[in-house]
Design a protein around this motif. Structure first.
Motif, PDB file in Angstrom:
ATOM      1  N   ALA A 133      14.001  44.501  45.596  1.00 45.04           N
ATOM      2  CA  ALA A 133      14.602  44.015  46.835  1.00 45.04           C
ATOM      3  C   ALA A 133      13.528  43.777  47.896  1.00 45.04           C
ATOM      4  O   ALA A 133      13.618  42.826  48.678  1.00 45.04           O
ATOM      5  N   GLU A 134      12.512  44.620  47.935  1.00 49.35           N
ATOM      6  CA  GLU A 134      11.462  44.513  48.962  1.00 49.35           C
ATOM      7  C   GLU A 134      10.487  43.372  48.687  1.00 49.35           C
ATOM      8  O   GLU A 134      10.190  42.570  49.566  1.00 49.35           O
ATOM      9  N   ALA A 135       9.965  43.298  47.459  1.00 50.57           N
ATOM     10  CA  ALA A 135       8.889  42.363  47.152  1.00 50.57           C
ATOM     11  C   ALA A 135       9.379  41.062  46.524  1.00 50.57           C
ATOM     12  O   ALA A 135       8.633  40.094  46.466  1.00 50.57           O
ATOM     13  N   GLY A 136      10.595  41.022  46.032  1.00 47.95           N
ATOM     14  CA  GLY A 136      11.086  39.821  45.367  1.00 47.95           C
ATOM     15  C   GLY A 136      10.560  39.743  43.952  1.00 47.95           C
ATOM     16  O   GLY A 136      10.635  40.704  43.187  1.00 47.95           O
ATOM     17  N   LEU A 137       9.989  38.616  43.593  1.00 50.13           N
ATOM     18  CA  LEU A 137       9.429  38.395  42.260  1.00 50.13           C
ATOM     19  C   LEU A 137       7.926  38.676  42.316  1.00 50.13           C
ATOM     20  O   LEU A 137       7.175  37.937  42.954  1.00 50.13           O
ATOM     21  N   GLY A 154      14.268  37.373  46.947  1.00 44.52           N
ATOM     22  CA  GLY A 154      15.464  38.185  46.774  1.00 44.52           C
ATOM     23  C   GLY A 154      15.555  38.758  45.368  1.00 44.52           C
ATOM     24  O   GLY A 154      15.050  38.176  44.401  1.00 44.52           O
ATOM     25  N   LEU A 155      16.188  39.898  45.271  1.00 52.84           N
ATOM     26  CA  LEU A 155      16.278  40.616  43.996  1.00 52.84           C
ATOM     27  C   LEU A 155      17.055  39.831  42.943  1.00 52.84           C
ATOM     28  O   LEU A 155      16.615  39.716  41.798  1.00 52.84           O
ATOM     29  N   MET A 200       7.066  48.118  39.980  1.00 54.77           N
ATOM     30  CA  MET A 200       6.000  47.183  40.231  1.00 54.77           C
ATOM     31  C   MET A 200       5.568  47.357  41.683  1.00 54.77           C
ATOM     32  O   MET A 200       6.361  47.244  42.590  1.00 54.77           O
ATOM     33  N   ALA A 201       4.315  47.606  41.894  1.00 56.57           N
ATOM     34  CA  ALA A 201       3.803  47.795  43.255  1.00 56.57           C
ATOM     35  C   ALA A 201       3.585  46.447  43.907  1.00 56.57           C
ATOM     36  O   ALA A 201       3.187  45.496  43.265  1.00 56.57           O
ATOM     37  N   SER A 202       3.843  46.376  45.182  1.00 54.91           N
ATOM     38  CA  SER A 202       3.606  45.121  45.882  1.00 54.91           C
ATOM     39  C   SER A 202       2.125  45.012  46.207  1.00 54.91           C
ATOM     40  O   SER A 202       1.402  45.991  46.206  1.00 54.91           O
ATOM     41  N   VAL A 203       1.675  43.783  46.507  1.00 58.45           N
ATOM     42  CA  VAL A 203       0.258  43.534  46.745  1.00 58.45           C
ATOM     43  C   VAL A 203      -0.084  43.511  48.221  1.00 58.45           C
ATOM     44  O   VAL A 203      -1.127  43.017  48.599  1.00 58.45           O
TER      45      VAL A 203
END
Length: 149
Positions: free
Chosen positions: A94-98, A52-53, A1-4
């Protein structure tokens, strides 16, 4: 999933894609409106909620969708819902969360929140998160996109 993450702004009377984002260290939310021709538009909302993941994966594993999204008109009528945008992607990292993505193709008349041709429209995205762990909700909003739809 790409972050926005990221902000891209393009001007023009509904002829170029427009994107507006807002956020801080705990979240980022974006609205993008892409003209497809014949007064039809692809409306895309996205959110990264940095919780958080492990927490994100727990929420994804719970029954039901944790996010709901809609496009709002920003005029004289408070909380004017123009239309709902369905969830098209949900992910944890881990980077973007949910993270969540929402997308819908709509006629320009759905974005024309004041129903007057030649008048500038003001629309924004509103994403509501309902935490299945405690049933508490939180609302995230994008900045306005101003255009003539």
């Amino acid at each position: 999933m790409a972050s926005v993450l990221g902000i891209v702004l393009m001007a023009g009377p509904a002829s170029a894609a427009e994107r507006k984002c807002a956020g801080n260290a705990s979240y980022n939310v974006c609205l993008t409106i892409i003209p497809l021709g014949n007064r039809t538009f692809r409306v895309v909302l996205g959110i990264d909620y940095r919780i958080g993941l492990q927490a994100a994966q727990t929420i994804i594993n719970a029954p039901g969708d944790p996010y709901f999204a809609r496009i709002m008109g920003d005029d004289d009528v408070p909380d004017l819902t123009l239309f709902w945008v369905p969830l098209t992607g949900l992910g944890a990292s881990a980077e973007a969360g949910l993270s969540a993505d929402f997308e819908r193709v709509v006629p320009g008349s759905w974005l024309d929140e004041d129903d007057l041709l030649g008048n500038r429209d003001e629309v924004y995205g509103r994403i509501t998160f309902v935490d299945p762990r405690n049933n508490k909700s939180r609302t995230f909003e994008t900045p306005n996109i101003y255009d003539e739809f």
